[in-house]
Structure formats: C-alpha cells, structure tokens
Design an enzyme around this catalytic site. Structure first.
Site, PDB file in Angstrom:
ATOM      1  N   PHE A   1       0.816  -1.216   0.000  1.00 27.42           N
ATOM      2  CA  PHE A   1       0.000   0.000   0.000  1.00 27.42           C
ATOM      3  C   PHE A   1       0.855   1.274   0.000  1.00 27.42           C
ATOM      4  O   PHE A   1       0.552   2.224  -0.710  1.00 27.42           O
ATOM      5  CB  PHE A   1      -0.933   0.011   1.209  1.00 27.42           C
ATOM      6  CG  PHE A   1      -2.029  -1.013   1.111  1.00 27.42           C
ATOM      7  CD1 PHE A   1      -3.100  -0.804   0.255  1.00 27.42           C
ATOM      8  CD2 PHE A   1      -1.991  -2.181   1.855  1.00 27.42           C
ATOM      9  CE1 PHE A   1      -4.109  -1.729   0.150  1.00 27.42           C
ATOM     10  CE2 PHE A   1      -3.003  -3.123   1.750  1.00 27.42           C
ATOM     11  CZ  PHE A   1      -4.063  -2.900   0.896  1.00 27.42           C
TER      12      PHE A   1
ATOM     13  N   GLU B   1     -11.017 -12.521  12.993  1.00 27.04           N
ATOM     14  CA  GLU B   1     -11.632 -12.792  11.699  1.00 27.04           C
ATOM     15  C   GLU B   1     -11.495 -14.266  11.324  1.00 27.04           C
ATOM     16  O   GLU B   1     -12.471 -14.899  10.880  1.00 27.04           O
ATOM     17  CB  GLU B   1     -11.004 -11.880  10.625  1.00 27.04           C
ATOM     18  CG  GLU B   1     -11.508 -10.440  10.747  1.00 27.04           C
ATOM     19  CD  GLU B   1     -10.620  -9.404  10.068  1.00 27.04           C
ATOM     20  OE1 GLU B   1     -11.104  -8.288   9.857  1.00 27.04           O
ATOM     21  OE2 GLU B   1      -9.438  -9.696   9.771  1.00 27.04           O
TER      22      GLU B   1
ATOM     23  N   ASP C   1       4.719  -0.710   7.320  1.00 27.40           N
ATOM     24  CA  ASP C   1       4.915  -1.618   8.446  1.00 27.40           C
ATOM     25  C   ASP C   1       6.366  -1.794   8.852  1.00 27.40           C
ATOM     26  O   ASP C   1       6.648  -2.353   9.912  1.00 27.40           O
ATOM     27  CB  ASP C   1       4.344  -3.004   8.107  1.00 27.40           C
ATOM     28  CG  ASP C   1       2.828  -3.013   8.103  1.00 27.40           C
ATOM     29  OD1 ASP C   1       2.231  -1.958   8.369  1.00 27.40           O
ATOM     30  OD2 ASP C   1       2.249  -4.084   7.841  1.00 27.40           O
TER      31      ASP C   1
END
Lengths: 421, 421
Positions: free
Chosen positions: B13, B170, B299
């Site tokens: 990203f 999730e 990150d």
C-alpha cells in the site's frame, strides 16, 4: 433398495455422472478421490494461461453431494483392488468392501519413456500443473525484463509447446495473445511482441482428430496470432536450455508438454489386459474381463466405437459411460435384462485458437471463426457445474473481451526466482 | 523533471501510493518487489477461509503501471542497501543506483524467539500462507471423516487461533461459521457442528486496539458463533499434536498464528536503530537518520503519533506515509520548502466477526452489528484496486450471502494427505 455397496474411485466426469444417474437405486455409495475437488479439465489450459483462476473450474466434490445422504465422499488414495475379496485398498492400510466397483481414475501425461523430461516440460492435468505452467510462463517474461545477455533474453522469450492436439493448440494460441496483445505495455526493457511461441507436432498437421480443412484453418489462425507451427518432426531432446526438434536445437527456457497420455493404473490393480497407453480393455458392457462387478470407464478404459475406432478421451465420452454403467447397475438390482452394449454417440469436436477463433466439427456440419468460438464458449459455460461458476467464468471472459486484460496473472507457490536460479 | 532516479522497494500500500502521487514529477521510477503481485492484505484471511480466491485480492504490479512509462517494475529480491554509494543490491549480484530511495518492505509474522513453531502454527502474510492455512483447515475435516480413533477425530476437529487481534478474530469467526453452518450436510461420519474453535489471547480482552465496549461485543459475537475465547494466558508450547495454554494442554491438529509481527530488515540494510519489532526508527519527515535521501514507510517503519502512541501497522497508515513522502520528494525537486512533519490521521478501526457482525470505531462514533458489517464491506470493496476485483469480490460475497456456500474450497499444492501423514 438395499445394502448393496457401491464404491466409485475418481470424481471426474465419468464417476460423477454415474453417481448422479444412480440416485435412488442404492443406499450406500462411497466416492473415493485423492483430490478434494472435481476439475473441469477442458478449461484447465485457461488457468495455465492466466484467464481463469483455479476456483472457477474446480469444486469440492463433497459439496456436490451434500444433499445426497446415500453418498459418502472420502479424500483418500487408492493403491489397489483385491477383486477376489471385493475390496478396494487405501494407502493408509484400510480397505473398503464393495458389491459393485466403478473405476474412473482418469489419465495423466506420458513422456514415452522419457520421464526425465517432466521437470523441464511439465504437462497439464491437475490444478497444480496449471499453476506451475502459469508461474513458469510469467516468470520467463519477468526474467527477460531483468536479463542483460541478449541470447538469454531470446531464450526466455521463446516458448515451446510440444504436441498440437487441442490442449497444445489452445495453450499456444493464448500464450501468443498474452505476449503480443496483453503484455506489451507493461515491460520497459523488453518488447514482448518479439516473443516466439513454437508449436511442435511430430505428425503432419495440427488437430489431427479434426477434418483436414479445419486443421488448415486452425494452423492459419495460429500463425496469424504469431505462433510458429513446426510439423513432421518429433522432439528428440528436452532440457532446461531448450528442445531438439529432429536434429535442430531451439533455445527455449519454457517448455510445455501436451503430447502424450498415460492411463491411471486401474488395469494393473485388476490384473487385466491394457492397451499401449495403459487403458484397461473392457467388455461391451464396460466391465473388466472376468469381473462382472467391476466397471472401468473414462480415460482409463479402452473402448471401441462400432467402426472399430477408439472412443476419444474426452469429457462427453466419460459422461456417457458413467450414465451407461448406472443403467446396467440399475437393471441388475431390479433383476431386469441388461441394457445393450455401450455405444458412444459423438456429439462433435471443438477447439479454440486464441480468444476469437475456434473450430467445431459436428461431422456433417463444420464451423470455424467467430461463430464456432461462440458455440464453444456457450457449450463450455453450459456444461460448467454450479450456477456460480457459470456466472463467474462468463464474467471473466466478458471482462477479458471488453478490457483485454487477464486478471489471474499470479505467480504463487514456493518456486521463486531464487529457487529456479 | 529530470533524470532523478527513484527506487521503491515493495509494492504494498505504501509503495504504490508513493508512486501514484509522484506521477509527472520524475522520469525514472523503478519499483522492485520479490512478488509479482500487489496483495490486498486486509482480505487475506478470507482466502485462508475459503471465501475468496487468490486472484480476487491480488493483481500483477506491472499491470497497475502499464500506462506509466516512467515506472519500471522489476521482480527481484533486494538483499541490502549501500547508502554510501546510493545503491540497492539485488540477489543476482546486480545493483540499482538511486537518487531517492523509498523502503516499503512491510512485515512478516514473528514467533517471539520460537521460530520452531512456524511449521505447526503458520502465520498469514502471503498468498501462499493463505492457501497453506486453507489446505490445513480443509484437510483436518477430511481426515476427521476418515478417522477411526475418537481422540484423533476430536483433535482434528479442534482449531486453535493464537492472538485475538483483527486477523485472529476474523479467522476464528469464519472457521466457526464454516464448521457450524457451511459444512454439516457434507460429511457422513462426523458432525462438523461439534468442531471446537479456540481463540487464545495472552492479554485481557479480544481486539485490544478497540474500545472496551466493542471488545466485549466482539467476544460475545464470537461466542455466539461457537468460538471458545480463552483470555489472560499465553501459549507456552506448540506442536503437531496441540498447544499448551499456560499449563493446560489442548489437543488440536490445526493451529494458526496471528500473534506477532516482525518488520522486514530495512533497518538492518541501512544500519540504523530499530524498535523491538525491528521497525526502523525514522525522523519526522520519514527519512532514515543521517540519510536524507532514504525514506522508510509502512509496516517496516516506527512512527509516532502526536500523542506519542505508535502509528498502527494498517493499510491507511502506509498509504498516508506514501502520499506524504511523494509530497516531500516533489517539494525537494521543485526547490520548495519541505512540508511539515508527517502527521497520521486515524480514520477509524474496523473488524468483522463472522459474516454478519462487525465493529467500527471512529473514535467518537462506535458502531456494531449489521450496520458496522455493511460499512466494513463497502469500505473494503471501495478500496479494492481495479474495477473487476471490486465486482468479483462483491459477487463472491453476495453469492455466499444468498447461498450460504463458499466456493474457494480447494486443497491445492504438493502437501497432500500422504505428505502430512
């Protein structure tokens, strides 16, 4: 209805058709496959060439039978059959008892005694084969983009497909389109339009199972897409550097094998005669000789048509055989007379060349060009199992048709740049 | 405009946002990634749990820049940086010269010094990780169907997820739904509704980055789906047979690691200080200390918010950083004053629990239940790159919503029943 135990080995077209048509006749059907999915093999080449993704042409077998309480699906590998005890042997040492056994275990690719070619010239039979070929094709372009030696770059941009049956023709056509139409704008150091796709066939023409005029059309369509068709000479050597066609060496870093087929070992398990490709030679009712409760169908059976020619190893043939065996088993259970001998009805042959040309051979009617392509597309969408996949595949094709862009261009699995060196 | 050479390492990203925002400012951008695809990591857990297929959340990077003649994409692995010579070193021994370097190389999972746990407790960072987890989850049910020993069967039907951050929550939610809702009709020897999904968290609550009331709601929603939440004790051992939670052993054949993250070695390449997770500690303008031409983002960078808390390792943060660095580089090239220090704007936190519950934390506004779920779904579809994927993902979700059936339930790759024993 009774505790008649039916075991089916293989969840391909033949095995599934048999189970579908046996609905309501018995209470205990066990389907064994070493894969968890049914694979729509006729479109496998589209996974190998980045058009479809794996989940668009494969479905979990057990889901197909979630509503059939009579069907138990087992993910296990069959290693043999004890016909005297009427038992199927599994790799984990356990056995399955049967009253009726249907072997529909398919075929794999064969290298005519040159198994050492497999690592450099993978065939196309499983989902893993398809992702392997996809990865190699995509990596070849990536490496060419990085290559500094022009000879290496040319070898990376030369793709060799061995065997010009439907699979070879389909692969060659799409790889040529990928290189010449889809990819050119994406690379800066190479011109992917210089890619060479070479289709090698030892016989005198491409698609030998079609009429000669359709073969000629297909060859012309391939050449229009930029495929170089080399006929009449076999491949005599395969290595990581390239292939030898007759006596001529061709530097080619990516080779795909689409030339030979070898049946699964069903004939060996039963200890019955097989043809040259290992297919079990079965009786007119598709039972194994001397074993009336054991049927062999699909690509692992050798069956003759009324004119003595072999029944082709294609999905409709396997389905017809599965349906026929279901009729035989139903008649036996009902104590009725056995149906007449199996008779194959050929519905036509189809093949595509790239994404706009195709040929259809219905015997009397022969079609080519875009009409054939639409017939091919509609037929394949129609025969896809599962509503969702039909829509998904139709959507993928429509997308490529409208945008010209393939979406399933992923390089996955462990074999990375580094591993392959 | 000029021959200012920009090298970007990593097509996640952050890297892509930087390149997008730099359009028109320089003529030579080289993007290096060891993968050929950009991965939409926020939905990776859906590939691991059979909802989406790989090609729905990943796109060939070079295709994204087919219209940007200023961008060259290379599939290659970076092994180091020579900051003195301003060169990036590639594994094949070649180098790339840069005037400006952006390191956006992301993070991987970390086992807190217990790397030997990785083979039995895979993490989830790559497409291969996702298909590995998917294969293991599906194979566990297949083996349970074949199992004869009840203890083995129970261990096969016990799934342990370690770490109750968004990914762990999730995964646990969807695996529970898979077992309790999707699969029960498909098995004959086992009742998949007896499946245990255990979510282990060393801390005092699930989703610790959310407000306490939302954590409590999420835990309740998980328990409603059949997930067993175990809080307050760390996992002290992982093996092929199960896990030890504190001092208690839990027999569980399938373990997924969602607990720790380790940055890529960008800080080591640059020889600059890093935090405990290996993230490079960068300046207020995201440059490496003493290396004004080298930016570290996403990150793999340790950045603080104005209140001193760390910028979270999520996609919006990486994108903001990529956009910020593009502004800095543009200002420098234009000879203008540098923008103010990077300031992270938190847009909210989202997490889903199964396929009907979710929580959204916008700070002042907190939402839960189906409204949150729709916000989550729309936000993710909106941010998916590429029109086709948006439709494809929307279609997959709609299909599951209407039919209750997952379609991407394929067991692929080499690791078969036999290999895993």
């Amino acid at each position: 209805m009774g505790e008649h135990r039916v075991v089916v080995v293989g969840g391909g077209f033949g095995g599934l058709q048999f189970i579908n048509d046996l609905k309501g006749a018995v209470t205990r059907i066990t389907l064994v496959d070493r894969r968890n999915h049914h694979l729509f093999q006729p479109l496998l080449y589209q996974v190998a060439t980045t058009i479809l993704s794996t989940s668009e042409i494969a479905w979990p077998i057990r889901h197909l039978y979630s509503d059939r309480r009579d069907v138990t699906t087992l993910l296990a590998e069959v290693t043999g059959v004890d016909a005297a005890r009427k038992q199927v042997q599994l790799r984990d040492g356990t056995t399955l008892d049967y009253d009726t056994l249907v072997l529909a275990t398919g075929a794999t690719h064969a290298y005519f005694g040159r198994d050492e070619w497999e690592p450099v010239a993978p065939g196309l039979k499983t989902l893993e084969d398809a992702t392997t070929i996809r990865r190699r094709v995509l990596l070849a372009f990536e490496r060419a983009e990085l290559a500094t030696d022009p000879a290496v770059r040319d070898a990376l941009l030369t793709f060799t497909i061995i065997g010009a049956g439907p699979t070879g023709v389909e692969l060659a056509g799409i790889i040529a389109e990928l290189a010449h139409k889809t990819m050119p704008k994406e690379f800066r150091n190479i011109d992917t339009r210089t890619t060479k796709v070479v289709l090698v066939e030892a016989g005198p023409r491409v698609l030998p199972s079609f009429a000669e005029e359709l073969s000629a059309y297909a060859q012309k369509a391939l050449e229009d897409l930029g495929v170089e068709v080399r006929l009449g000479k076999p491949v005599t050597e395969c290595s990581a550097d390239g292939v030898k066609i007759g006596e001529t060496f061709l530097a080619s870093r990516t080779i795909v094998w689409a030339a030979g087929v070898q049946a699964s070992p069903a004939a060996k398990w039963l200890d019955i005669p097989a043809d040259r490709a290992g297919r079990a030679i079965v009786g007119p009712d598709l039972t194994a000789p001397g074993l009336p409760d054991v049927f062999v169908i699909g690509d692992t059976a050798s069956v003759k048509r009324s004119d003595g020619s072999p029944v082709p190893g294609i999905a409709p043939a396997a389905k017809q055989q599965g349906g026929y065996v279901a009729k035989v088993v139903r008649a036996r259970l009902a104590g009725k007379a056995a149906p007449q001998a199996f008779r194959y009805r050929h519905q036509g042959s189809l093949a595509t060349i790239g994404q706009s040309a195709a040929i259809v051979d219905f015997g009397k009617v022969k079609l080519k060009g875009w009409i054939a392509w639409w017939i091919w597309g509609l037929a394949h969408i129609y025969f896809l199992i599962g509503t969702r996949s039909r829509f998904a595949v139709a959507w993928s094709w429509l997308w490529i048709y409208l945008s010209g862009q393939h979406s399933a261009r992923l390089i996955t699995q462990k074999e990375t740049m580094r591993d392959e060196g």
